[in-house]
Design a protein around this motif. Structure first.
Motif, PDB file in Angstrom:
ATOM      1  N   PHE A   1       0.954  -1.250   0.179  1.00  0.00           N
ATOM      2  CA  PHE A   1       0.133   0.010  -0.074  1.00  0.00           C
ATOM      3  C   PHE A   1       0.758   1.313   0.008  1.00  0.00           C
ATOM      4  N   GLU A   2       2.054   1.110   0.665  1.00  0.00           N
ATOM      5  CA  GLU A   2       2.840   2.288   0.777  1.00  0.00           C
ATOM      6  C   GLU A   2       3.510   2.641  -0.560  1.00  0.00           C
ATOM      7  N   GLN A   3       3.866   1.644  -1.229  1.00  0.00           N
ATOM      8  CA  GLN A   3       4.431   1.732  -2.553  1.00  0.00           C
ATOM      9  C   GLN A   3       3.434   2.273  -3.435  1.00  0.00           C
ATOM     10  N   ARG A   4       2.174   1.651  -3.523  1.00  0.00           N
ATOM     11  CA  ARG A   4       1.226   2.057  -4.567  1.00  0.00           C
ATOM     12  C   ARG A   4       1.061   3.525  -4.364  1.00  0.00           C
ATOM     13  N   HIS A   5       0.622   4.060  -3.069  1.00  0.00           N
ATOM     14  CA  HIS A   5       0.231   5.429  -2.679  1.00  0.00           C
ATOM     15  C   HIS A   5       1.439   6.477  -2.531  1.00  0.00           C
ATOM     16  N   HIS A   6       2.483   5.945  -2.368  1.00  0.00           N
ATOM     17  CA  HIS A   6       3.775   6.551  -2.022  1.00  0.00           C
ATOM     18  C   HIS A   6       3.525   7.318  -0.720  1.00  0.00           C
ATOM     19  N   VAL A   7       2.757   6.719   0.288  1.00  0.00           N
ATOM     20  CA  VAL A   7       2.765   7.216   1.682  1.00  0.00           C
ATOM     21  C   VAL A   7       3.578   6.427   2.632  1.00  0.00           C
ATOM     22  N   ARG A   8       3.517   6.888   3.781  1.00  0.00           N
ATOM     23  CA  ARG A   8       4.184   6.232   4.647  1.00  0.00           C
ATOM     24  C   ARG A   8       2.965   5.634   5.940  1.00  0.00           C
ATOM     25  N   VAL A   9       3.043   4.272   6.248  1.00  0.00           N
ATOM     26  CA  VAL A   9       1.772   3.833   7.093  1.00  0.00           C
ATOM     27  C   VAL A   9       2.539   3.584   8.387  1.00  0.00           C
ATOM     28  N   ASN A  10       1.758   4.195   9.511  1.00  0.00           N
ATOM     29  CA  ASN A  10       2.227   3.751  10.810  1.00  0.00           C
ATOM     30  C   ASN A  10       1.227   3.087  11.579  1.00  0.00           C
ATOM     31  N   VAL A  11       1.712   1.958  11.656  1.00  0.00           N
ATOM     32  CA  VAL A  11       0.834   0.814  12.207  1.00  0.00           C
ATOM     33  C   VAL A  11       1.029   0.869  13.858  1.00  0.00           C
ATOM     34  N   ASP A  12      -0.114   1.112  14.714  1.00  0.00           N
ATOM     35  CA  ASP A  12       0.181   0.987  16.131  1.00  0.00           C
ATOM     36  C   ASP A  12      -0.950   0.052  16.538  1.00  0.00           C
ATOM     37  N   VAL A  13      -0.818  -0.744  17.833  1.00  0.00           N
ATOM     38  CA  VAL A  13      -1.732  -1.427  18.248  1.00  0.00           C
ATOM     39  C   VAL A  13      -2.182  -1.404  19.529  1.00  0.00           C
ATOM     40  N   TYR A  14      -3.293  -1.915  19.756  1.00  0.00           N
ATOM     41  CA  TYR A  14      -4.057  -1.974  21.118  1.00  0.00           C
ATOM     42  C   TYR A  14      -4.260  -3.284  21.400  1.00  0.00           C
ATOM     43  N   ASP A  15      -4.847  -3.181  22.857  1.00  0.00           N
ATOM     44  CA  ASP A  15      -4.791  -4.780  23.355  1.00  0.00           C
ATOM     45  C   ASP A  15      -6.032  -5.127  23.613  1.00  0.00           C
ATOM     46  N   SER A  16      -7.355  -3.980  23.490  1.00  0.00           N
ATOM     47  CA  SER A  16      -8.657  -4.208  24.010  1.00  0.00           C
ATOM     48  C   SER A  16      -9.522  -3.366  23.250  1.00  0.00           C
ATOM     49  N   ASN A  17     -10.760  -3.652  23.113  1.00  0.00           N
ATOM     50  CA  ASN A  17     -11.544  -2.769  22.332  1.00  0.00           C
ATOM     51  C   ASN A  17     -11.921  -1.414  23.441  1.00  0.00           C
ATOM     52  N   GLU A  18     -11.590  -1.782  24.801  1.00  0.00           N
ATOM     53  CA  GLU A  18     -12.047  -0.498  25.657  1.00  0.00           C
ATOM     54  C   GLU A  18     -10.710   0.316  25.544  1.00  0.00           C
ATOM     55  N   ALA A  19      -9.449  -0.166  25.322  1.00  0.00           N
ATOM     56  CA  ALA A  19      -8.160   0.708  25.163  1.00  0.00           C
ATOM     57  C   ALA A  19      -8.583   1.672  23.932  1.00  0.00           C
TER      58      ALA A  19
END
Lengths: 610, 360
Positions: free
Chosen positions: A311-329
């Motif tokens: 996706f980054e290459q196709r749109h020439h963007v940088r994607v930050n992926v952050d994670v969470y551990d519960s729906n509540e968070a």
């Protein structure tokens, strides 16, 4: 008469051995099992370096480790410098009401971390600071400053003031006195403070999970988030590396304190630093020249790095992926209002809750042509009529996985209440899922808010409790694989992976019906890059991409067009793609509003019952 | 020139409600060895620390070599201090300690090394430069502290009870060493001590301090022979101090009647007939059954044997006198009736500023 000495170890020596064993046994186990061939921690199956190889390849974990190291180092420098300065000031100024000031320094140490975390979120919001790297560092400095002050002050307590006077008397200005006399003499205290700050920063979870934002997922956040898709022994490998680095640096620091020259400790120091530096070399390098970025907030292992990279290459963007551990968070982070995520991955009832609070952005369907690939069975469900706010991403079922050689064939929730399997049953550690199982068993809806129905379900769970070996939502498939339990309630994706390892394990969605979960992608109302977010949503609905995600994660894709691209082993696996009549028997867990509190209370009572 | 002169002009200092130094004025001549003598809490250390700028005076001026340095911080004053507990830098070697001041002054390495070596030689520590400070004995540490201070060739060397932490034998050795150092360097020394022997042995001039004030100053012999106040007399071991009325005050032949009725003659000046005074006699100026215009009958009570002399306590009516006698004073024993004798010149006239002796 005195006992002959040296024959029998004294009680004191035995106690000392016990204390050290208590302190270090977990670490020894951790290191040992990082070399264990088995996927589960419970059993030794031979030596392997495989987990180190996996850790080296896992770009998300490496990026998280890199973030942790940067944050810990920045926090260490800032908090130690500020703490040392404060300690010196306190030491020098004999303040009125010194005791009160001292107590005020110590208060943050004994304050529940959750209180500090919540207040920091409020403070950052009031100041208009966007949550991210910077806020994490600020928060870490805030809670570790007290440690630094207390440790350096302890060292200063034994400090002879006349040494500073002597230095000034011999012609040193106050600044040079600080540099040539005060700092060298309190250096061990400063070093101890720095190490303490580093260690509290690098393993902090509570505060970090509240104040982290775009690009600031740390290792602890990542590990907690992994419970959704299953913990892997690669974490043991990562931890062992971190432990080794820390031990090497501590050793170097200790030698320095003993008066060795920096050159003499170059080897341990260099090794330790290069271990800490490894994630900087190995973690993915952000696409250079990208002028735009997209911030994705999702469970860990919910999206393959290759998918993101394309996706980054196709749109020439940088994607930050952050994670969470519960729906509540996730909900808490959205409510704070000062975070810059473009794409999030809420479960059904979370979608309802976020919509109700006006925290999601209405989707523009003209930008989502590939929505037509999605199976209509998963569109227009009650949690989001007309899919105005969300598109389906994953789905799955709750069911029972069992060891056929031990329990025969299972097709009812009743098996989990079978006294013959006492101590061999595992249940999820989740109010909606456990009460849901009991409700389904009794032929009731998993979304009921009727107190009488819920009381019935609760009684069933209390009666079941003596049979249950463990309540576990994180690595239930490992426990089943290890043979410790024969029957486990859980989610199909993890069980599918377990079945691939052990043919004796089978998965069933009980005939009484079960829970269907649907994780969707949505765009927060305040998303800074809504156009890109739509592009991303459409991208993951492309047949090839959806198939790739399904192959990697082994959760069911709601993408009809992707099915044709999947290997038969996945497509025909009933644990991954249950038949239509099984799906028809399932119910989606919905937001039940105020009754959530009742569910939580009933569940707590079950867990604390005797 | 005046290099090394110290002038204190009306200097005062208090800590909270405690007044440490009260309006002290003092001139120290270049090259002089001046000792501030007094009990703990008398203000002598505070006065020294004000010269070093480790304390700042609330009022008054401080001049060094005729330059007003009152507002200069410690690192700009051409004085160096030998601290009571040495204050050696534990993270530096012996040579590192001595070199500290030179390094701060930005001296070149080539200049620094021989100077450090010379300073260590001066205090007889040649070849010990690479030792760690915690490997040294108390006396050696004291010498390092001296070397560290003198290597900078200060205009004034300040010594704050430098020998109080040493045992008696070392203290006597160091005393000789400090004296010889002063002779060789010719620098002004301001020395603080509570030990009268040390003060008398070392100084050109002694300043006795009490309660933040200068009680008396002068050459050691004068301070010893003619203490003028009751405090100085007591501090310098004048043991027999009595109060009385001046009966007749003729120059060189004053008669004082003590509280308990003894009639004592004195040659000291300054008595006024009819006044209420303190008088005192040193134990070693008294004898048994000897010559002397003053004769007091008494009974031996007990004896302290002090090696080169013995000290008797003698009951004379309501008074208890202390008489010192050379040797073991064999042949006397407690209970013997004796006559204590001493010259009229031995009877000192003592005043007590701010207080009058009690009326009978």
């Amino acid at each position: 008469m005195t006992a002959p000495s040296g024959r029998r170890p004294s009680a004191g020596a035995l106690l000392a051995v016990a204390v050290y064993a208590f302190l270090y046994a977990p670490l020894i186990v951790l290191v040992a099992f990082s070399f264990n061939r088995a996927r589960l921690a419970a059993r030794w199956e031979g030596f392997t370096l495989e987990w180190y190889a996996v850790a080296l390849r896992d770009q998300h974990v490496l990026a998280a480790l890199r973030n942790s190291v940067i944050i810990a180092l920045a926090t260490t420098v800032l908090a130690t410098a500020a703490g040392t300065a404060a300690a010196l000031a306190f030491h020098r100024l004999r303040l009125r009401a010194q005791g009160t000031w001292d107590a005020l320094v110590v208060v943050p140490l004994v304050l529940p971390e959750i209180v500090l975390a919540a207040s920091l979120v409020l403070l950052f919001a009031a100041m208009g600071l966007r949550l991210g790297f910077f806020t994490v560092v600020l928060a870490h400095v805030a809670f570790s400053l007290s440690y630094a002050i207390v440790v350096v002050r302890a060292r200063l307590a034994g400090f002879d003031r006349s040494l500073e006077e002597a230095a000034m008397d011999l012609g040193a200005s106050p600044l040079r006195t600080l540099r040539h006399v005060t700092l060298p003499l309190i250096a061990p205290g400063i070093l101890a403070a720095a190490l303490l700050v580093f260690s509290v920063s690098i393993d902090d979870y509570v505060v970090t999970s509240f104040v982290a934002g775009v690009g600031a997922t740390t290792l602890p956040l990542h590990i907690y988030s992994m419970v959704r898709s299953g913990l892997s022994p690669e974490i043991n490998a990562d931890s062992t590396v971190l432990l080794t680095a820390t031990v090497l640096l501590l050793f170097a620091a200790w030698r320095l304190e003993q008066g060795r020259r920096p050159r003499q400790v170059a080897v341990p120091m260099g090794l330790g630093l290069s271990l800490l530096g490894a994630p900087f070399l190995l973690a993915p390098v952000p696409l250079t020249g990208a002028d735009r970025q997209l911030n994705v907030y999702i469970w860990s292992n919910y999206i393959a790095p290759e998918t993101v990279r394309r996706f980054e290459q196709r749109h020439h963007v940088r994607v930050n992926v952050d994670v969470y551990d519960s729906n509540e968070a996730l909900i808490a982070k959205m409510q704070s209002g000062n975070v810059d995520y473009d794409v999030i991955c809420p479960s059904t009832y979370t979608v309802q809750s976020l919509v109700a609070q006006g925290l999601l952005r209405a989707l523009d369907f003209s930008a989502l042509p590939h929505l037509s690939n999605v199976d209509p069975r998963f569109l227009g469900r009650r949690h989001d009529p007309g899919n105005r706010y969300s598109v389906p991403y994953f789905w799955g079922t709750t069911g029972i996985a069992y060891r056929q050689s031990r329990v025969g064939t299972v097709d009812s929730w009743g098996a989990l209440w079978d006294a013959r399997f006492r101590g061999r049953i595992l249940m999820l550690d989740d109010a909606r899922e456990t009460l849901g199982a009991a409700l389904k068993w009794k032929g009731l809806s998993v979304n009921t808010t009727d107190p009488a129905s819920l009381a019935l379900a609760q009684r069933a769970l209390v009666a079941q409790r003596p049979l249950v070996r463990a309540y576990n939502s994180s690595n239930f498939e490992d426990v089943l694989l290890s043979g410790d339990v024969w029957l486990a309630q859980g989610w199909n994706g993890q069980f599918a992976r377990a079945m691939a390892q052990d043919a004796d394990i089978h998965y069933v969605v009980p005939r009484e019906g079960s829970m269907l979960f649907l994780d969707s992608l949505a765009v927060p109302r305040g998303a800074p890059h809504p156009a890109l977010a739509h592009a991303f949503l459409d991208y993951v609905m492309e047949a090839e991409v959806a198939a790739e995600i399904c192959r990697t994660m082994q959760y069911s894709t709601p993408n009809r067009a992707a099915l044709a691209l999947l290997p038969a082993s996945i497509r025909d696996n009933p644990a991954i793609f249950p038949s239509a009549d099984v799906v028809a028997r399932t119910e989606i867990i919905e937001d039940i509003g105020a009754a959530t509190v009742l569910y939580d209370r009933l569940w707590t009572e079950v867990k604390t019952s005797r | 020139m005046g290099r090394g002169a110290v002038s204190l002009r009306g200097v005062s200092k208090s800590f909270g409600t405690v007044v440490a130094v009260r309006d002290v004025s003092l001139e120290v001549a270049p090259g002089e060895f001046l000792t501030l003598l007094g009990p703990s809490g008398c203000g002598k250390t505070t006065l020294l620390r004000m010269i070093a700028a480790l304390e700042s005076p609330e009022s008054g001026r401080i001049l060094l070599s005729q330059r007003d340095v009152t507002d200069d911080p410690p690192h700009r004053r051409p004085v160096n201090t030998v601290f009571q507990h040495y204050a050696l830098f534990p993270h530096r070697t012996v040579a590192g300690n001595v070199a500290f001041g030179l390094e701060m002054a930005g001296r070149a390495r080539a200049d620094l090394v021989p100077r450090v070596e010379r300073a260590l030689e001066m205090v007889r520590l040649s070849g010990m430069g690479s030792r760690r400070v915690d490997q040294l004995s108390g006396g050696q540490r004291q010498r390092v502290a001296l070397a560290r201070a003198v290597v900078l060739e200060p205009e004034v060397l300040l010594l704050d009870e430098p020998m109080s932490a040493l045992d008696r034998k070392l203290r006597e050795e160091m005393r000789a060493e400090v004296k010889s150092l002063h002779r060789r360097l010719g620098t002004t020394f301001v020395f603080v001590t509570h030990d009268q022997e040390e003060a008398l042995a070392l100084s050109d001039r002694v300043v006795v301090m009490n309660d933040g004030r200068i009680e008396q100053m002068g050459p050691p012999a004068e301070i010893y022979d003619v203490p003028r106040t009751r405090f100085v007399a007591e501090f310098l071991a004048v043991r027999n101090i009595l109060s009385g009325d001046v009966q007749s005050a003729e120059v060189g032949a004053t008669v004082v009647r003590t509280e308990n009725g003894l009639m004592l003659r004195s040659r000291a000046a300054g008595f006024v007939a009819g006044e209420r005074v303190w008088v005192g006699v040193r134990p070693e100026r008294m004898g048994f059954d000897g010559a002397g215009e003053n004769r007091v009958a008494g009974v031996l009570e007990d004896r302290l044997f002090l090696g080169d002399r013995s000290e008797w306590r003698v009951r004379a009516g309501a008074d208890l006198l202390t008489v010192s006698e050379p040797g073991t004073s064999a042949g006397r024993q407690a209970g013997d009736a004796v006559t204590v004798t001493f010259e009229a010149s031995a009877l000192l006239r003592l005043v007590e500023p701010g207080r009058r002796p009690p009326r009978p």
